[in-house]
Design an enzyme around this catalytic site. Structure first.
Site, PDB file in Angstrom:
ATOM      1  CE  LYS A 113     -59.581 -62.394 -36.068  1.00 47.21           C
ATOM      2  NZ  LYS A 113     -59.399 -61.222 -36.901  1.00 47.21           N
TER       3      LYS A 113
ATOM      4  CG  ASN B 298     -57.842 -65.711 -33.852  1.00 45.76           C
ATOM      5  OD1 ASN B 298     -58.553 -65.992 -32.895  1.00 45.76           O
ATOM      6  ND2 ASN B 298     -57.252 -64.526 -33.997  1.00 45.76           N
TER       7      ASN B 298
ATOM      8  CG  HIS C 129     -54.669 -60.862 -32.809  1.00 49.12           C
ATOM      9  ND1 HIS C 129     -55.457 -59.835 -33.286  1.00 49.12           N
ATOM     10  CD2 HIS C 129     -54.728 -61.844 -33.727  1.00 49.12           C
ATOM     11  CE1 HIS C 129     -55.989 -60.207 -34.451  1.00 49.12           C
ATOM     12  NE2 HIS C 129     -55.556 -61.419 -34.745  1.00 49.12           N
TER      13      HIS C 129
ATOM     14  CD  GLU D  11     -58.877 -58.843 -34.254  1.00 53.38           C
ATOM     15  OE1 GLU D  11     -59.088 -59.823 -33.522  1.00 53.38           O
ATOM     16  OE2 GLU D  11     -58.993 -58.891 -35.501  1.00 53.38           O
TER      17      GLU D  11
ATOM     18  N   GLY E  51     -59.456 -59.040 -41.726  1.00 50.50           N
ATOM     19  CA  GLY E  51     -60.908 -58.856 -41.806  1.00 50.50           C
ATOM     20  C   GLY E  51     -61.346 -57.877 -42.876  1.00 50.50           C
TER      21      GLY E  51
HETATM   22  P1  13P Z   1     -59.132 -62.663 -41.016  1.00 47.82           P
HETATM   23  O1  13P Z   1     -58.710 -64.014 -41.563  1.00 47.82           O
HETATM   24  O2  13P Z   1     -60.606 -62.637 -40.663  1.00 47.82           O
HETATM   25  O3  13P Z   1     -58.688 -61.540 -41.881  1.00 47.82           O
HETATM   26  O4  13P Z   1     -58.401 -62.494 -39.606  1.00 47.82           O
HETATM   27  C1  13P Z   1     -57.033 -62.660 -39.541  1.00 47.82           C
HETATM   28  C2  13P Z   1     -56.629 -62.681 -38.121  1.00 47.82           C
HETATM   29  O5  13P Z   1     -56.631 -61.678 -37.431  1.00 47.82           O
HETATM   30  C3  13P Z   1     -56.216 -63.968 -37.554  1.00 47.82           C
HETATM   31  O6  13P Z   1     -55.635 -63.804 -36.311  1.00 47.82           O
END
Ligand code: 13P
Length: 252
Positions: free
Chosen positions: A10, A8, A94, A96, A172
């Protein structure tokens, strides 16, 4: 069933960098018995597809979708538009998007159902916040999120979705969820799926883990029963590191 690992990105990589990432990744040695996807920003789907050509590895995954086919929905993207790029998977719900864009369980359910109609597999993301875990609400939160998100999906003989368990506090943060703890959450999710769709799909559905997964810890998740893959953010941004992660997931 193969394990499934999805990168991902993002909100990283416009078309130029997306094309370069795909070309670099395609040069890497990858395990045969592993399903791999890349969740790219909508504006980079065309470039990623162009670099992939007809190749199906990695599979193209979208990060978002709207539930209507077309209409006056400024800024939104429909499932049929994603089909034009050969998208086979799409993230929904998700954390976020829940946090910054107000995406609710109800919206997640509508998106998942619209994707299914278009032949795209929804990757339904669920997970508790740190406060919810401290209050011992993890089970009730993920039960509710999963039950609502899959309510309008129809299991026509096979699992119509992938579920991603992503505890918000592990995303994250560099603080991955212990695989045993993740397994407990996966078991809860599998039970909800069993109640909704019966024992066969309960066994077959892929429930993947996300949150600070790296090439160093992936093996521990992949060798934990009930964890069927991973959703990887930060560690997917470099194509070589992500390829290494894939090789570490399924050692030759
Ligand atoms: P990280 O691997 O950066 O912790 O992110 C996880 C995530 O949100 C994948 O969708």
């Amino acid at each position: 069933m193969n394990k499934l690992i999805i990168a991902n990105w993002k909100m990283y990589y416009g078309p130029v960098k997306a094309g370069a990432w795909v070309r670099a990744f395609r040069r890497e040695r990858l395990p045969k018995d592993l399903d791999i996807g890349i969740a790219v920003p909508s504006v980079s789907l065309a470039a990623a597809r162009a670099s992939l050509g007809r190749a199906t590895i990695p599979a193209l995954c979208a990060q978002n979708v709207f539930w209507e086919k077309e209409g006056a929905y400024t800024g939104e993207i429909s499932p049929t538009m994603l089909v034009e790029f050969g998208v086979s998977l799409c993230l929904v719900g998700h954390s976020e998007r829940r946090r910054y864009l107000g995406e609710t369980d109800d919206m997640t359910a509508k998106k998942a159902a619209a994707l299914q109609k278009a032949g795209i597999v929804p990757v339904v993301c669920v997970g508790e916040t740190e406060v919810e875990r401290k209050k011992k609400q993890t089970k009730s939160i993920i039960k509710k999120q999963v039950a609502k998100a899959v309510a309008d999906l129809k299991p026509d003989g096979r699992a119509p979705a992938v579920i991603a368990y992503e505890p918000v506090w592990a995303i994250g943060s560099g603080k991955p969820c212990d695989p045993v703890m993740a397994k407990e959450a996966h078991d809860v999710i599998r039970d909800v799926i069993g109640s909704a769709w019966g024992p066969r799909i309960k066994d077959e559905i892929r429930i993947i883990y996300g949150g600070s997964v790296t090439d160093r810890n992936i093996h521990a998740y992949m060798t934990t029963t009930g964890i069927d893959g991973a959703l990887v953010g930060g560690a997917s941004l470099d194509p070589r590191t992500f390829a290494l992660l894939c090789r570490s997931a399924v050692p030759a």
